[in-house]
Design an enzyme around this catalytic site. Sequence first.
Site, PDB file in Angstrom:
ATOM      1  N   CYS A   1      -3.072  -1.560   8.255  1.00  0.00           N
ATOM      2  CA  CYS A   1      -3.844  -1.041   7.117  1.00  0.00           C
ATOM      3  C   CYS A   1      -4.689   0.172   7.489  1.00  0.00           C
ATOM      4  O   CYS A   1      -4.330   1.297   7.181  1.00  0.00           O
ATOM      5  CB  CYS A   1      -4.741  -2.136   6.540  1.00  0.00           C
ATOM      6  SG  CYS A   1      -3.844  -3.454   5.691  1.00  0.00           S
TER       7      CYS A   1
ATOM      8  N   THR B   1       0.840  -1.198   0.000  1.00  0.00           N
ATOM      9  CA  THR B   1       0.000   0.000   0.000  1.00  0.00           C
ATOM     10  C   THR B   1       0.874   1.246   0.000  1.00  0.00           C
ATOM     11  O   THR B   1       1.716   1.424   0.881  1.00  0.00           O
ATOM     12  CB  THR B   1      -0.909   0.022   1.239  1.00  0.00           C
ATOM     13  OG1 THR B   1      -1.705  -1.159   1.246  1.00  0.00           O
ATOM     14  CG2 THR B   1      -1.810   1.250   1.217  1.00  0.00           C
TER      15      THR B   1
ATOM     16  N   ARG C   1       1.069  -5.689  15.123  1.00  0.00           N
ATOM     17  CA  ARG C   1       1.581  -4.449  14.526  1.00  0.00           C
ATOM     18  C   ARG C   1       0.605  -3.289  14.726  1.00  0.00           C
ATOM     19  O   ARG C   1      -0.575  -3.414  14.472  1.00  0.00           O
ATOM     20  CB  ARG C   1       1.848  -4.646  13.029  1.00  0.00           C
ATOM     21  CG  ARG C   1       3.088  -5.452  12.721  1.00  0.00           C
ATOM     22  CD  ARG C   1       3.248  -5.647  11.230  1.00  0.00           C
ATOM     23  NE  ARG C   1       2.189  -6.483  10.673  1.00  0.00           N
ATOM     24  CZ  ARG C   1       2.045  -6.709   9.364  1.00  0.00           C
ATOM     25  NH1 ARG C   1       2.853  -6.143   8.497  1.00  0.00           N
ATOM     26  NH2 ARG C   1       1.066  -7.488   8.937  1.00  0.00           N
TER      27      ARG C   1
END
Length: 439
Positions: A265, A125, A336
Amino acid sequence: MIKFEDIVSRKEKISLVGLGYVGMPIAVAFSEKADVIGFDLNEKKINQYKNGIDPTREVGDDVIKKARVDFTYDPSRLKEAKFHIVAVPTPVKKDKTPDLTPVENASRILGQNLTKDSVVVYESTVYPGVTEDVCVPILEAESGLKCGVDFKVGYSPERINPGDKVHRLQTIIKIVSGMDEETLELVAKVYEMVVEAGVHRASSIKVAEAAKVIENSQRDINIAFMNELSIIFNKLGIDTKEVLEAAGTKWNFLKFSPGLVGGHCIGVDPYYLTYKAEQEGYHSQIILAGRKINDDMGKYVAENVVKHLIKAEVPVRKAKVAVLGFTFKENCPDTRNSKVIDIVNELNEYGISPIVADPVADAQEAYNEYGIKFTSMQDIKNMDAVIITVAHDEFSNLTICEIDKMFKNTDNSKKIIADVKSIFDKNTIKAAGYNYWRL
């Protein structure tokens, strides 16, 4: 340029650069149709895969054992492949600006082992322009080859949802793009080998990059709205979940829930878009406002636990508090960008040193990244408050009896349960006399 027929006939190989939650499932899927080299610099991880162990839990040990991926931590093996897929993480720095170090380093390693007529597809990304403006120059400098002449590039953003056993690589429409029509068609055909849902051909690499970065930005904004509603309704003494259930009966009401927004994300991607917008002279308003709300939710949860301790006349300083869950989402070992650490840090500010338990999380990762050592579930006893932050099955299935064993032998009204994900039935918990709070 490499031809599709050469991949199908196994004359040429596919390589996966980066074998984490995204890269490993992709490598496994392609290995059923083509010869695949799975590369990662992490020697320990590679050895786990070779021994049939899936530390990510994404495909499971049995699938890893049967997978025909040629796992390696030797970068020179990349020379054997002509179709390369780069799937490394793209985090943010402490100042919330993009950290392109992983994708830049992957490009250097790949560039040093890139051969003529290859195609490189990025899945990481990024903000629009990174593939062509950042990665391509590195590939050219390291390889001595010319993009568009000696090799081609494409972009196909990952859409893997860690821990999700329904929405998989094979069942999610894949966005594909290429630097020219020839590359686009090759990239599309290659992914169509494994993506049963089909592909969407984006008109350019930048369009594909932009599409990816707004997907999670949209979710982030919607969750931020839910979190803001939970703050408002908490002040009004109204149960947020009950309000959302009522509103959800309308056919076009979007069903989102309040909660901690971490992970690699949703809690990260919006900053890539706002960073690029700033470079172009535009300061984001809605996106950054949503980020601010979501980034503050850990602190908000901790503050409410402290308020309930005070109301229950439990001394705040040195109060015994347990935090159940440390991963960024349920039934997934990934820690994470976990926002649970914000709860822990805020409680520390009040003189509370909570214990943390998570039977699903990667314990070594949590210790290395946050300095957190997990406590076993069996050792959670004599607590004043228990905060459930993640909807792991192990937590959702807890019985009243099991919960009660975690607390001190006192009046249930003094036993505080903070149910961040609303996994318990409120009426059942309250009927047992607990001091119950949820977002």
